[in-house]
Design a protein around this motif. Structure first.
Motif, PDB file in Angstrom:
ATOM      1  N   VAL A  53       0.841  -1.196   0.000  1.00 54.37           N
ATOM      2  CA  VAL A  53       0.000   0.000   0.000  1.00 54.37           C
ATOM      3  C   VAL A  53       0.877   1.247   0.000  1.00 54.37           C
ATOM      4  CG1 VAL A  53      -1.752   1.273   1.278  1.00 54.37           C
ATOM      5  CG2 VAL A  53      -1.851  -1.222   1.179  1.00 54.37           C
ATOM      6  N   SER A  54       0.645   2.129  -0.975  1.00 58.35           N
ATOM      7  CA  SER A  54       1.399   3.375  -1.052  1.00 58.35           C
ATOM      8  C   SER A  54       0.567   4.577  -0.619  1.00 58.35           C
ATOM      9  CB  SER A  54       1.941   3.598  -2.468  1.00 58.35           C
ATOM     10  OG  SER A  54       0.878   3.682  -3.386  1.00 58.35           O
ATOM     11  N   THR A  55      -0.752   4.457  -0.649  1.00 57.67           N
ATOM     12  CA  THR A  55      -1.621   5.558  -0.224  1.00 57.67           C
ATOM     13  C   THR A  55      -2.986   5.020   0.171  1.00 57.67           C
ATOM     14  OG1 THR A  55      -2.423   7.770  -0.834  1.00 57.67           O
ATOM     15  CG2 THR A  55      -2.513   6.072  -2.541  1.00 57.67           C
ATOM     16  N   LEU A  56      -3.663   5.758   1.045  1.00 63.11           N
ATOM     17  CA  LEU A  56      -5.017   5.426   1.466  1.00 63.11           C
ATOM     18  C   LEU A  56      -5.892   6.659   1.299  1.00 63.11           C
ATOM     19  CD1 LEU A  56      -4.119   3.570   4.768  1.00 63.11           C
ATOM     20  CD2 LEU A  56      -5.108   2.496   2.747  1.00 63.11           C
ATOM     21  N   GLY A  57      -7.148   6.451   0.981  1.00 64.52           N
ATOM     22  CA  GLY A  57      -8.079   7.564   0.850  1.00 64.52           C
ATOM     23  C   GLY A  57      -9.488   7.117   1.170  1.00 64.52           C
ATOM     24  N   HIS A  59     -13.517   8.096   0.160  1.00 59.07           N
ATOM     25  CA  HIS A  59     -14.421   8.846  -0.721  1.00 59.07           C
ATOM     26  C   HIS A  59     -15.829   8.334  -0.467  1.00 59.07           C
ATOM     27  CE1 HIS A  59     -15.925  11.015  -4.153  1.00 59.07           C
ATOM     28  NE2 HIS A  59     -16.467   9.898  -4.604  1.00 59.07           N
ATOM     29  N   PHE A  64     -10.257   3.361   0.223  1.00 59.32           N
ATOM     30  CA  PHE A  64      -9.548   2.922  -0.967  1.00 59.32           C
ATOM     31  C   PHE A  64      -8.058   2.868  -0.656  1.00 59.32           C
ATOM     32  CE2 PHE A  64     -13.406   4.788  -2.527  1.00 59.32           C
ATOM     33  CZ  PHE A  64     -13.789   3.927  -3.557  1.00 59.32           C
ATOM     34  N   ALA A  65      -7.382   1.879  -1.245  1.00 54.52           N
ATOM     35  CA  ALA A  65      -5.938   1.733  -1.089  1.00 54.52           C
ATOM     36  C   ALA A  65      -5.291   1.794  -2.461  1.00 54.52           C
ATOM     37  CB  ALA A  65      -5.602   0.408  -0.423  1.00 54.52           C
ATOM     38  N   GLY A  66      -4.266   2.639  -2.580  1.00 58.30           N
ATOM     39  CA  GLY A  66      -3.438   2.670  -3.780  1.00 58.30           C
ATOM     40  C   GLY A  66      -2.270   1.740  -3.554  1.00 58.30           C
ATOM     41  N   VAL A  67      -2.073   0.802  -4.468  1.00 61.53           N
ATOM     42  CA  VAL A  67      -1.048  -0.219  -4.279  1.00 61.53           C
ATOM     43  C   VAL A  67      -0.041  -0.204  -5.426  1.00 61.53           C
ATOM     44  CG1 VAL A  67      -2.591  -1.698  -2.963  1.00 61.53           C
ATOM     45  CG2 VAL A  67      -2.417  -2.003  -5.434  1.00 61.53           C
ATOM     46  N   TYR A  68       1.087  -0.815  -5.167  1.00 65.09           N
ATOM     47  CA  TYR A  68       2.104  -0.992  -6.211  1.00 65.09           C
ATOM     48  C   TYR A  68       2.704  -2.366  -6.087  1.00 65.09           C
ATOM     49  CZ  TYR A  68       5.472   0.378  -2.580  1.00 65.09           C
ATOM     50  OH  TYR A  68       6.214   0.472  -1.434  1.00 65.09           O
TER      51      TYR A  68
END
Length: 68
Positions: A53-57, A59, A64-68
């Protein structure tokens, strides 16, 4: 990390959600995402296998989780 209220205006308290490259939080297997409820760490469902996980948000109440 981000604060998130899993049930919006419901009875549950807001929790702190963290994401990253870790496999555990405390003694709990978490696989890159964990929640702190003010008392203990817990896994976010089954975690994110193979995705760091690189970011969480949040909405409209959804996490939501931004992953790489």
């Amino acid at each position: 990390m981000i604060n998130w209220d899993p049930d919006g205006d419901g009875p549950q308290n807001e929790i702190l959600v963290v994401g990253g490259t870790f496999e555990a939080a405390g003694n709990v297997l978490t696989r890159h995402a964990a929640a702190w409820d003010g008392t203990r760490w817990r896994a976010m469902d089954n975690g994110l296998f193979g995705a760091e996980v690189s970011t969480l948000g949040v909405h409209e109440g959804q996490l939501f989780a931004g992953v790489y």
